[in-house]
Design a protein around this motif. Sequence first.
Motif, PDB file in Angstrom:
ATOM      1  N   VAL A  33      -7.969  40.842  47.544  1.00 50.91           N
ATOM      2  CA  VAL A  33      -7.180  39.782  46.912  1.00 50.91           C
ATOM      3  C   VAL A  33      -7.166  39.979  45.403  1.00 50.91           C
ATOM      4  N   PHE A  34      -5.968  39.922  44.805  1.00 51.94           N
ATOM      5  CA  PHE A  34      -5.825  39.990  43.345  1.00 51.94           C
ATOM      6  C   PHE A  34      -5.706  38.572  42.800  1.00 51.94           C
ATOM      7  N   VAL A  35      -6.574  38.209  41.868  1.00 49.47           N
ATOM      8  CA  VAL A  35      -6.460  36.911  41.197  1.00 49.47           C
ATOM      9  C   VAL A  35      -6.408  37.109  39.681  1.00 49.47           C
ATOM     10  N   GLY A  36      -6.094  36.020  38.986  1.00 49.99           N
ATOM     11  CA  GLY A  36      -6.032  36.070  37.527  1.00 49.99           C
ATOM     12  C   GLY A  36      -4.963  35.114  37.037  1.00 49.99           C
ATOM     13  N   PRO A  37      -5.005  34.807  35.739  1.00 52.50           N
ATOM     14  CA  PRO A  37      -4.064  33.831  35.200  1.00 52.50           C
ATOM     15  C   PRO A  37      -2.626  34.318  35.275  1.00 52.50           C
ATOM     16  N   SER A  38      -1.711  33.375  35.197  1.00 52.00           N
ATOM     17  CA  SER A  38      -0.295  33.694  35.213  1.00 52.00           C
ATOM     18  C   SER A  38       0.029  34.717  34.120  1.00 52.00           C
ATOM     19  N   GLY A  39       0.784  35.751  34.478  1.00 53.70           N
ATOM     20  CA  GLY A  39       1.190  36.756  33.503  1.00 53.70           C
ATOM     21  C   GLY A  39       0.206  37.897  33.319  1.00 53.70           C
ATOM     22  N   CYS A  40      -0.914  37.910  34.092  1.00 54.14           N
ATOM     23  CA  CYS A  40      -1.938  38.947  33.898  1.00 54.14           C
ATOM     24  C   CYS A  40      -1.550  40.275  34.543  1.00 54.14           C
ATOM     25  N   GLY A  41      -0.510  40.256  35.398  1.00 60.15           N
ATOM     26  CA  GLY A  41      -0.052  41.512  35.992  1.00 60.15           C
ATOM     27  C   GLY A  41      -0.261  41.649  37.491  1.00 60.15           C
ATOM     28  N   LYS A  42      -0.694  40.585  38.149  1.00 65.37           N
ATOM     29  CA  LYS A  42      -0.962  40.647  39.600  1.00 65.37           C
ATOM     30  C   LYS A  42       0.254  41.119  40.381  1.00 65.37           C
ATOM     31  N   SER A  43       1.362  40.432  40.106  1.00 68.30           N
ATOM     32  CA  SER A  43       2.576  40.714  40.857  1.00 68.30           C
ATOM     33  C   SER A  43       3.092  42.120  40.546  1.00 68.30           C
TER      34      SER A  43
END
Length: 225
Positions: A33-43
């Motif tokens: 699972v990839f997590v992190g704040p919005s805009g961190c590059g997950k998508s």
Amino acid sequence: MADVRLVNVQKSYGETHVLRDVNLAVRDGEFMVFVGPSGCGKSTLLRTIAGLEDITGGELSIGGRVVNDVPPAERGIAMVFQSYALYPHMDLYENMAFGLQLAKVPKAEIDAAVQHAAKILHIAHLLKRKPKDLSGGQRQRVAIGRAIVRKPEVFLFDEPLSNLDAALRVKMRYEFAKLHDELKTTMIYVTHDQVEAMTLADRIVVLSAGRIEQVGSPLELYEHP
Ligand code: ADP
Ligand code: ADP
């Protein structure tokens, strides 16, 4: 099943560095699972694995094969998006069968794949219905079904539950865990929901500003945040 390896993967849009030297090995059959704040590059990271974005540096391999220049359809992956994008004029069966029909898969094989996916997802009784006659959770199952019928080596999920209400998210979380138990396929799952990450992941990747900040099991990250 297949492992996924990223070596010094970079993604820039001009001067904007969205992924910086990402090194990661997702194991065969692992639920990552990839997590992190919005805009961190997950998508973006997920989309580069899918081949929907070209990387601007580094090497990406799936099942031991370098796929930097391999188109999405030939990567052995299937991606499920948060907006289900079902075809409104087709019933559920047709929605799930359509991709295979385009690929000229024999009819009997398509039928077996659709029936199997429908059974796993508990939507076998809904195959004649149109998307508009379904609940949000049922629609999401169809979207997952469309991925399952392709028998991918790797599933990629981009915030698949974020459009659902809280109660349904809890229920579907459990369904994802069961799906992974049944298929034992490598799954990479993007979410901004900590609870989803903690309950689903074998390991969690924490991203921050395009870099991997931490990788570990839910327990490891919980004990050493
Ligand atoms: P997340 O999924 O973690 O919210 P994204 O991967 O969507 O983050 O985006 C990461 C960063 O890349 C954001 O700062 C976003 O503005 C930037 N970005 C995404 N796509 C593009 C693009 N086509 N051109 C320029 N910048 C982009
Ligand atoms: P044809 O288009 O050649 O007449 P059919 O429509 O009868 O073929 O479908 C053949 C097989 O495909 C059937 O065994 C059935 O299980 C499956 N099938 C096709 N469309 C649907 C559907 N909408 N719902 C359920 N099963 C379907």
